[in-house]
Design a protein around this motif. Structure first.
Motif, mmCIF file in Angstrom:
data_model
loop_
_atom_site.group_PDB
_atom_site.id
_atom_site.type_symbol
_atom_site.label_atom_id
_atom_site.label_comp_id
_atom_site.label_asym_id
_atom_site.label_seq_id
_atom_site.Cartn_x
_atom_site.Cartn_y
_atom_site.Cartn_z
ATOM 1 N N UNK A 192 0.897 -1.302 -0.012
ATOM 2 C CA UNK A 192 -0.079 0.119 0.046
ATOM 3 C C UNK A 192 0.828 1.389 -0.026
ATOM 4 N N UNK A 193 0.292 2.555 -0.463
ATOM 5 C CA UNK A 193 1.120 3.635 -0.659
ATOM 6 C C UNK A 193 1.969 3.983 0.669
ATOM 7 N N UNK A 194 1.202 3.803 1.687
ATOM 8 C CA UNK A 194 1.725 4.323 3.319
ATOM 9 C C UNK A 194 3.195 3.501 3.110
ATOM 10 N N UNK A 195 3.246 2.126 3.184
ATOM 11 C CA UNK A 195 4.422 1.333 3.473
ATOM 12 C C UNK A 195 5.417 1.681 2.375
ATOM 13 N N UNK A 196 5.080 1.852 1.066
ATOM 14 C CA UNK A 196 6.023 2.247 0.074
ATOM 15 C C UNK A 196 6.408 3.600 0.243
ATOM 16 N N UNK A 201 7.723 4.086 -6.098
ATOM 17 C CA UNK A 201 6.730 5.204 -6.029
ATOM 18 C C UNK A 201 5.692 4.781 -5.399
ATOM 19 N N UNK A 202 4.885 5.658 -4.661
ATOM 20 C CA UNK A 202 3.913 5.193 -3.491
ATOM 21 C C UNK A 202 2.755 4.338 -4.252
ATOM 22 N N UNK A 203 2.345 4.759 -5.365
ATOM 23 C CA UNK A 203 1.244 4.217 -6.141
ATOM 24 C C UNK A 203 1.647 3.228 -7.289
ATOM 25 N N UNK A 204 2.807 2.644 -7.092
ATOM 26 C CA UNK A 204 3.384 1.828 -8.198
ATOM 27 C C UNK A 204 2.408 0.631 -8.404
ATOM 28 N N UNK A 258 13.915 -4.196 8.360
ATOM 29 C CA UNK A 258 13.449 -2.735 8.186
ATOM 30 C C UNK A 258 12.103 -2.564 8.671
ATOM 31 N N UNK A 259 11.608 -1.663 9.215
ATOM 32 C CA UNK A 259 10.476 -1.114 9.629
ATOM 33 C C UNK A 259 9.417 -1.118 8.634
ATOM 34 N N UNK A 260 8.181 -1.336 9.063
ATOM 35 C CA UNK A 260 7.118 -1.604 8.130
ATOM 36 C C UNK A 260 5.824 -0.535 8.768
ATOM 37 N N UNK A 261 5.561 0.646 7.752
ATOM 38 C CA UNK A 261 4.719 1.686 8.311
ATOM 39 C C UNK A 261 3.345 0.910 8.391
ATOM 40 N N UNK A 262 2.580 1.521 9.376
ATOM 41 C CA UNK A 262 1.028 1.151 9.363
ATOM 42 C C UNK A 262 0.120 1.349 8.249
ATOM 43 N N UNK A 263 -0.585 0.456 7.987
ATOM 44 C CA UNK A 263 -1.595 0.826 6.773
ATOM 45 C C UNK A 263 -2.505 1.799 6.851
ATOM 46 N N UNK A 264 -2.462 2.726 6.146
ATOM 47 C CA UNK A 264 -3.377 3.949 6.239
ATOM 48 C C UNK A 264 -4.739 3.736 5.973
ATOM 49 N N UNK A 265 -5.692 4.235 6.643
ATOM 50 C CA UNK A 265 -7.038 4.084 6.078
ATOM 51 C C UNK A 265 -7.417 4.421 4.638
ATOM 52 N N UNK A 266 -6.409 5.237 4.158
ATOM 53 C CA UNK A 266 -6.701 5.590 2.762
ATOM 54 C C UNK A 266 -5.877 4.806 1.885
ATOM 55 N N UNK A 267 -5.957 3.269 2.086
ATOM 56 C CA UNK A 267 -5.487 2.483 1.159
ATOM 57 C C UNK A 267 -6.320 1.996 0.142
ATOM 58 N N UNK A 268 -5.707 2.160 -1.069
ATOM 59 C CA UNK A 268 -6.420 1.852 -2.281
ATOM 60 C C UNK A 268 -7.006 0.450 -2.509
ATOM 61 N N UNK A 269 -6.161 -0.709 -1.625
ATOM 62 C CA UNK A 269 -6.436 -1.918 -1.913
ATOM 63 C C UNK A 269 -7.693 -2.293 -0.899
ATOM 64 N N UNK A 270 -8.478 -1.224 -0.267
ATOM 65 C CA UNK A 270 -9.589 -1.569 0.358
ATOM 66 C C UNK A 270 -10.786 -1.510 -0.615
ATOM 67 N N UNK A 271 -10.355 -0.832 -2.068
ATOM 68 C CA UNK A 271 -11.572 -0.992 -2.906
ATOM 69 C C UNK A 271 -11.132 -2.364 -3.841
ATOM 70 N N UNK A 272 -12.163 -3.282 -4.023
ATOM 71 C CA UNK A 272 -11.829 -4.428 -4.743
ATOM 72 C C UNK A 272 -11.267 -4.113 -6.078
ATOM 73 N N UNK A 273 -10.165 -4.842 -6.602
ATOM 74 C CA UNK A 273 -9.572 -4.601 -7.947
ATOM 75 C C UNK A 273 -10.426 -4.555 -8.949
ATOM 76 N N UNK A 274 -11.707 -5.385 -9.020
ATOM 77 C CA UNK A 274 -12.732 -5.335 -10.104
ATOM 78 C C UNK A 274 -13.203 -3.720 -10.497
ATOM 79 N N UNK A 275 -13.275 -3.146 -9.332
ATOM 80 C CA UNK A 275 -13.479 -1.672 -9.318
ATOM 81 C C UNK A 275 -12.441 -0.871 -10.027
#
Length: 585
Positions: free
Chosen positions: A504-508, A515-518, A556-573
């Motif tokens: 997710x963008x927060x981790x990247x 890039x965040x949204x790769x 290495x540290x892993x950032x917490x997942x943000x609530x604005x994670x695009x993966x919360x929206x199903x991939x078909x969308x």
């Protein structure tokens, strides 16, 4: 059943007296579960090595002392070795590349090991090697001598690294011990080549039968030609064989029916290892740790599960790896076609190295669209070319197929397929035996006319002719197809939220390399229209394996997942959005 092939050693001017104490501090979990061996101990240089688990090794006394390691467990063979004298240390690796070997210099000492992970605790602050990471995005593995860690180097297959001490200063140099190259073409006619090849194939399997009494051995049976040949030869030689094959959930192009056909023909039991996304999620972290380095091919984790299943019934597993490399298999056909076209149309001439890089089908050429600007400005964009340049050197190859076979042996074989098989077997306490990794057989292929490898559209022609009486014709003459791991289907469906946890963008953004949204840009086709279909899943998987490795192995540290994670929206969308965007904007 314990792990095999793990060692950690020291050689140099300092720290040797503290070696055992260092082991206890850095690896408290092993307690006394290792064996110590003094390599040399004089007023100038001292050395010690520790063996972990059930390592089988062969030590030859004398000057120099030699310690050999073999992935197969066969005596008098060496896939990796250590030579010790009073004045030097030599670390070497066989040309097939089955066992990896690493080293790092700390002050005036050389620490060396079978596993990169065993060297990590020695480093106060290990740094990611950005050049190596760039190569990983291009190849899906880390080409030697690079490793993910700037301070750690790997030994190239077919080379030795010689460490010496002069005036209380450590130096090292490399020595090439073997080159794959064209040889005078002794075999030009089919009728003389076939009996020669049949004899070599039988002998290569016979040489791998040491230590086999009455117990069954395993065979990774894909249903393809190479593994089927090894299974047939094992049966011919009277070995009890159990075959293991992969089956993927809802796979319309399953190889299982072909493996079943071979097993029935040879009258051997076949164990089907069903691979589901649920199993992948369950074993993801454990498998990444077991593989020591990130191996980004999608088939790696399914093979891990196959080896795990086999280890419950046997201690030895055979495979058909290296057959494509020896006999100019299917991965060469696109580049052969391109060269024929360019010969006829010189105005479309392309650089050969560039063509070969494209056969990996990953992220070479897209660096500006995948890395942050800070990382991109540090990259040497020519480096992936340099990583494969020596393997494509015309000096060693007089014709195209020899050149391609040399390259696949040195790159896709010795740097990816072979060490990966050893790590998979090592983790599961198995000896792995690869009869196509045979020096006499390989040299024979370089003495054979290229016309016997490729006839019209039929690849591996001479191999097929040699074994057509051993196997069903449907197996021998069917068109080759790579193992169809349904990565895109998994990533965009069952593994979607798993990707969201790691990519997710927060981790990247916190990592600061990609890039965040790769991942989302890849799915939406914003990186390239050429990266679609199965390529999407392959690249998402490659990125996933890196992220798991850097967090769970490198620490290495892993950032917490943000609530604005695009993966919360199903991939078909997102896919529907991509189609609308493509059609209307």
């Amino acid at each position: 059943m314990g792990k095999r092939y793990q060692w950690l050693g020291y050689w140099g001017l300092d720290q040797a007296q503290e070696f055992a104490k260092t082991l206890q501090i850095l690896f408290p979990h092993i307690q006394n579960n290792y064996q110590l061996q003094i390599l040399n101990n004089n007023e100038n240089i001292s050395g010690t090595i520790a063996y972990f688990g059930e390592t089988l090794l062969e030590t030859k006394a004398g000057n120099p002392r030699v310690i050999n390691f073999a992935a197969s467990g066969v005596n008098n063979t060496a896939d990796s070795w250590i030579k010790i004298d009073e004045d030097y240390l030599i670390l070497g690796r066989d040309t097939f590349g089955r066992v990896l070997s690493y080293w790092t210099q700390i002050n005036q000492g050389i620490w060396f090991s079978s596993h990169c992970q065993l060297l990590l605790p020695l480093l106060s602050s290990p740094r990611v090697n950005l050049t190596a990471l760039h190569n990983y995005t291009c190849f899906s593995y880390f080409p030697t001598p690079l490793t993910p860690i700037k301070e750690i180097s790997a030994i190239n297959a077919g080379e030795e690294v010689v460490f010496s001490c002069l005036n209380n200063q450590l130096t090292h140099s490399k020595k090439i011990i073997h080159q794959w190259q064209s040889l005078p073409k002794t075999f030009n006619e089919e009728k003389e080549a076939i009996p020669q090849l049949q004899t070599l194939l039988k002998r290569s399997v016979e040489n791998q039968l040491q230590g086999i009494n009455n117990e069954p051995v395993g065979i990774c049976l894909s249903g393809g030609l190479d593994s089927s040949i090894i299974a047939a030869l094992l049966v011919k030689l009277g070995v009890k064989v159990r075959a293991y094959t992969l089956e993927f959930e809802k796979d319309n192009l399953s190889e299982y029916p072909y493996a079943e056909m071979v097993a029935k023909h040879l009258n051997i039991p076949l164990v089907k290892v069903s691979i589901t996304p649920e199993k992948i999620k369950k074993h993801l972290i454990k498998a990444v740790r077991a593989l020591d380095l990130p191996f980004g091919d999608g088939v790696t984790l399914p093979l891990y599960l196959l080896y795990q299943t086999a280890s419950q019934e046997t201690e030895m597993i055979f495979n058909g790896e290296n057959g494509d490399q020896l006999f100019a298999g299917w991965t060469n056909k696109p580049i052969i076609a391109a060269n024929i076209y360019q010969f006829q149309h010189p105005e479309y001439q392309k650089d050969f190295t560039e063509q070969y890089l494209q056969t990996f089908h990953h992220l070479y050429g897209y660096e500006k669209r995948i890395f942050t600007s800070e990382i991109y400005n540090q990259l040497l964009l020519n480096e992936p070319r340099e990583a494969i340049q020596s393997s494509l050197d015309k000096e060693f190859s007089t014709d195209l197929l020899d050149r391609l076979r040399r390259a696949t042996l040195m790159l896709k074989g010795a740097q990816n397929i072979q060490p990966r098989a050893t790590y998979l077997s090592n983790e599961n306490g198995l000896w792995v035996r690869s009869p196509f990794c045979d020096i006499d057989l390989t040299q024979w292929t370089f003495q054979t006319s290229e016309n016997l490898f490729l006839q019209q559209s039929c690849e591996k022609y001479i191999l097929k002719k040699s074994v057509e009486s051993w196997l069903p014709s449907e197996i021998v003459w069917r068109k080759k197809r790579g193992m169809g791991v349904p990565l895109t289907s998994w990533c965009l469906n069952s593994l979607w939220l798993t990707l969201g946890s790691w990519l997710n963008p927060t981790v990247l953004k916190a990592e600061g390399r990609f890039l965040d949204h790769l991942p989302l840009q890849l799915i939406l086709g914003q990186i390239s229209g050429h990266l679609r279909g199965r390529r999407i899943g392959e690249i998402l998987w490659l990125l996933l394996i890196w992220e798991v490795w850097r967090v769970k192995v490198l620490g290495e540290d892993k950032a917490k997942v943000s609530l604005l994670n695009p993966f919360y929206i199903p991939s078909p969308v997102w896919q529907k959005y991509a189609n609308i965007r493509a059609n209307y904007f």
